[in-house]
Scaffold this active site. Structure first.
Site: not given
Ligand code: SCA
Ligand code: 5AD
Length: 699
Positions: A219, A572, A576, A578
């Site tokens: 962000h 805004k 929202d 942003h």
């Molecule tokens: C993975 N593993 C391995 C391995 N790779 N083990 C051995 N060797 C390898 N090469 C194992 C890990 O240790 C783990 O087990 C399991 O496999 C899963 O892997 P991982 O790497 O932890 O992957 P994952 O489960 O996908 O998790 C990733 C992560 C998690 C840790 C980063 O926090 C995550 O998924 N984050 C996503 C966040 C997200 O989607 N945010 C969206 C934001 P163990 O767990 O047992 O160790 S969108 C936003 O905010 C923007 C829009 C807005 O609204 O502002």
């Molecule tokens: N579905 C899919 N993508 C989304 N984003 C935000 N809201 C949604 C949604 N509902 C994505 C866009 C944006 C970022 C903050 O997350 O890419 O730029």
């Protein structure tokens, strides 16, 4: 303590390097680098979090998804999984983020628009209906209304037969960056931080496989920060979370490996790879220095490609940008990835654009051979030295933050907002002046417009949510709910009990998300800071250009005529937050000669009209990215026409943001004079405003 004002920061800090200064790297560039002898999977993890990296397990394909009702989003989740996604990521709508039920008058316009509407545990059960939570990990982007939303997820899982001790997933739970840039907070920073630590505590004891935070740099990048500032702010926040958890006597080696990270990945191809490598080193060193073991020190990362790097103009170009950004994230060793859809600057994704975004990852993962090699950039003269440079630059930023009193003080003083805003202004000025290339935007333009855009008509969704809330309230024991909510209020007051455990009981009793939030608001009222912008920087960066001067003269003529600068109110509207765009516009209009006032966030149409009529403003500019522009802007226009001496024809109303072209007529019929989409330069905005206020309103 020596504080540094933003203006004193050296320009090399603020300036992005669009081109690297040094073009050839040799073995000598490796000399003195400290972290080259470690294997991937070993601290300090420069070369990757795991020894085998993608040869052991490819990154998780996790597309941020959510719109409309729980049922609709459930269908989208299942489609995504059947098409190749390997994890889920929930986008909640703005009312849910801010703790309003869908029936709340402040929520109505935005229900289901930019995410899924969730009011209760029953909605959450519908959201995950038929999805095996033992197999699929679920990430939830939730920070403001985190207690009731996470509680609803956990209770829904339990009621569907899952053991929360087995659940895998991530909750964002990063409230500091909300105050800095993302703006979906509810309470003030101190109680919000208590909530955040309660969540880490509860999950580390009861759901040990669940990542209790996703500490976000993304962000900051979207708000304007360059890679090393993004990284420094992320780490500075992460250290506060560590301090708070350790102050509560949580064992570093029990909770720390479940703190995960989240970075944005933009078009600065090499720096983004270097940033992820640098991030792992800096975090590992921090945790080990605090006594953490190697597992605790392993930084795990989710990445999202950059929204700001994408354009509304010729949107298919965005597919190419996103592919390149995804490659940086992968070369940098991300664990999980979201690739943006190409219609990002127009709306939330359609089925087609969502599928293309997902296929981008599948093609990279399965067709290219990229996953066969662990850290393919390891040992590169350039990449290794660039990684070290980013480590050094980030450390300098961290020192600067410390010199400004540490991250909390620097937040309270507005210093952090200013730094990010100034980097945003620098980049925007460089795009607007065609110094930073943006194909289809500032060069090689065309008139191509896509036709298929997702539009959410939320009337049916609101009705359904209303019915669901009524049904929920009919079958619950109000007495039981009141007791649970009172207990939550008391616990907030006393500060001694874990609020997540108590919120789960209220949610289980069928309290709604809004009711749980209100129980906490009794003790911790809604926080409402002012928003500011920086004058003089943007204008200085544009001062060599003839078009800038031409329009500046026009604004100056208006000023001379009235013996004062034309006053414009910028805001805004709705829920929202942003605000990068509106802050840039405020700074630009101010520098070109307007007297610009920026309102606080989260105002209703009534609030805006009241503010506008209070003073002698000649124009009102509204920034909308939430998809609710037609409803909310029309309300403002109707109220102005009803309450004041305006007609639709002379209403000095301007709208900017993500506005599908097909809505132009509706907005114009309401009285909007011009619509400015992403990519519009300030002088065009200023010119349009001056033209309208002088010809239509005789200002
Ligand atoms: C993975 N593993 C391995 C391995 N790779 N083990 C051995 N060797 C390898 N090469 C194992 C890990 O240790 C783990 O087990 C399991 O496999 C899963 O892997 P991982 O790497 O932890 O992957 P994952 O489960 O996908 O998790 C990733 C992560 C998690 C840790 C980063 O926090 C995550 O998924 N984050 C996503 C966040 C997200 O989607 N945010 C969206 C934001 P163990 O767990 O047992 O160790 S969108 C936003 O905010 C923007 C829009 C807005 O609204 O502002
Ligand atoms: N579905 C899919 N993508 C989304 N984003 C935000 N809201 C949604 C949604 N509902 C994505 C866009 C944006 C970022 C903050 O997350 O890419 O730029």
């Amino acid at each position: 303590m020596r504080t540094t004002t933003v203006g004193q920061i050296k320009s090399e800090f603020m300036k992005e390097q669009y081109r690297n200064q040094q073009s050839l790297f040799t073995q000598s560039d490796l000399s003195g680098l400290e972290n080259l002898d470690y294997k991937p999977g070993a601290a300090p993890y420069l070369r990757g979090a795991y020894e085998s990296m993608y040869t052991g397990k490819p990154w998780t394909i996790r597309q941020y998804t959510g719109f409309g009702s729980a049922e609709e989003t459930n269908r989208a989740f299942k489609k995504s999984l059947s098409e190749g996604a390997s994890g889920l990521s929930v986008a909640f709508d703005l009312p849910t983020h801010l703790g309003f039920d869908s029936t709340d008058s402040r929520a109505i316009a935005e229900v289901g628009k930019t995410g899924v509407a969730i009011d209760s545990v029953d909605d959450m059960k519908r959201l995950f209906e038929g999805i095996n939570l033992n197999d699929v990990s679920v990430s939830m982007t939730m920070n403001g209304a985190i207690l009731p939303v996470l509680a609803a997820f956990l209770v829904a899982a339990q009621e569907n037969g899952f053991n929360i001790g087995d659940l895998k997933g991530t909750i964002q739970n990063d409230i500091l960056k909300e105050f800095m840039v993302r703006n979906t907070w509810i309470h003030a920073p101190t109680p919000s931080l208590k909530i955040s630590t309660d969540i880490i505590e509860y999950l580390s004891h009861n759901a040990p496989s669940f990542n209790s935070q996703s500490i976000s740099g993304y962000h900051f990048q979207e708000a304007g920060a360059e890679p090393s500032l993004e990284l420094a702010l992320t780490l500075a926040n992460a250290k506060i979370y560590l301090d708070n958890a350790q102050a509560r006597n949580l064992d570093l080696n029990t909770f720390c490996h479940r703190l995960s990270f989240f970075f944005g990945v933009g078009m600065n191809f090499f720096d983004e790879i270097a940033k992820l490598r640098a991030a792992r080193v800096l975090w590992s060193n921090e945790v080990i220095q605090r006594g953490g073991n190697a597992k605790a020190a392993r930084m795990k990362i989710h990445c999202q490609t950059s929204g700001w790097s994408l354009a509304e103009q010729e949107p298919h170009n965005n597919l190419i940008r996103t592919t390149i950004e995804a490659m940086s994230a992968i070369f940098g060793g991300t664990q999980s990835l979201h690739t943006n859809a190409f219609d990002e600057a127009l709306s939330i994704p359609t089925e087609e654009s969502a599928r293309l975004a997902l296929n981008t990852q599948l093609i990279l993962q399965e067709e290219t051979g990229i996953t066969d090699i662990v850290d393919p950039w390891g040992g590169s003269y350039f990449m290794e030295s660039r990684t070290q440079q980013i480590i050094n630059q980030t450390q300098q930023w961290l020192t600067l933050i410390e010199n400004n009193g540490g991250v909390i003080k620097a937040l309270e003083s507005g210093w952090i907002h200013q730094i990010i805003h100034q980097q945003a202004l620098q980049t925007q000025a460089d795009i607007d002046a065609n110094r930073k290339p943006f194909i289809g935007v500032n060069r090689y333009q065309s008139d191509y417009k896509p036709t298929n855009i997702r539009k959410i008509d939320n009337k049916a969704i609101i009705q359904n949510q209303q019915k669901s809330i009524e049904a929920l309230k009919l079958k619950r024991s109000d007495k039981h709910v009141t007791l649970a909510l009172n207990e939550l209020t008391q616990a907030a007051q006393s500060g001694t009990r874990n609020l997540l455990a108590l919120t789960m009981e209220a949610i289980r009793a069928r309290a709604t998300i809004g009711e749980c939030t209100n129980a906490l608001l009794k003790v911790w009222p809604r926080y409402n800071p002012t928003v500011s912008f920086s004058a003089n920087q943007y204008g200085d960066l544009r001062s060599n250009e003839s078009e800038w001067h031409r329009v500046k003269k026009k604004v100056s003529a208006v000023r001379k005529h009235h013996s004062k600068k034309p006053k414009i109110l910028l805001c805004k509207l709705g829920l929202d937050g942003h605000d990068r765009g509106i802050k840039t516009v405020a700074a630009g209009l101010s520098d070109i000669g307007f007297d610009a006032t920026l309102t606080p966030l989260f105002l209703t149409p009534e609030d805006i009209v009241e503010l506008f009529l209070k003073d002698n403003y000649c124009a009102l500019g509204i920034s909308m990215l939430s998809g609710s522009h037609v409803e909310l802007v029309s309300k403002v226009a109707n109220k102005l026409v009803a309450n004041a001496s305006f007609t639709r024809d002379n209403l000095p109303l301007f709208v900017g943001g993500i506005i599908p072209h097909e809505d132009d007529q509706l907005l114009k019929d309401a009285g909007v004079k011009s619509i400015f989409r992403p990519g519009t330069v300030i002088e065009v905005i200023a010119d349009q405003i001056v033209m309208n206020i002088t010809t239509l309103t005789n200002y």
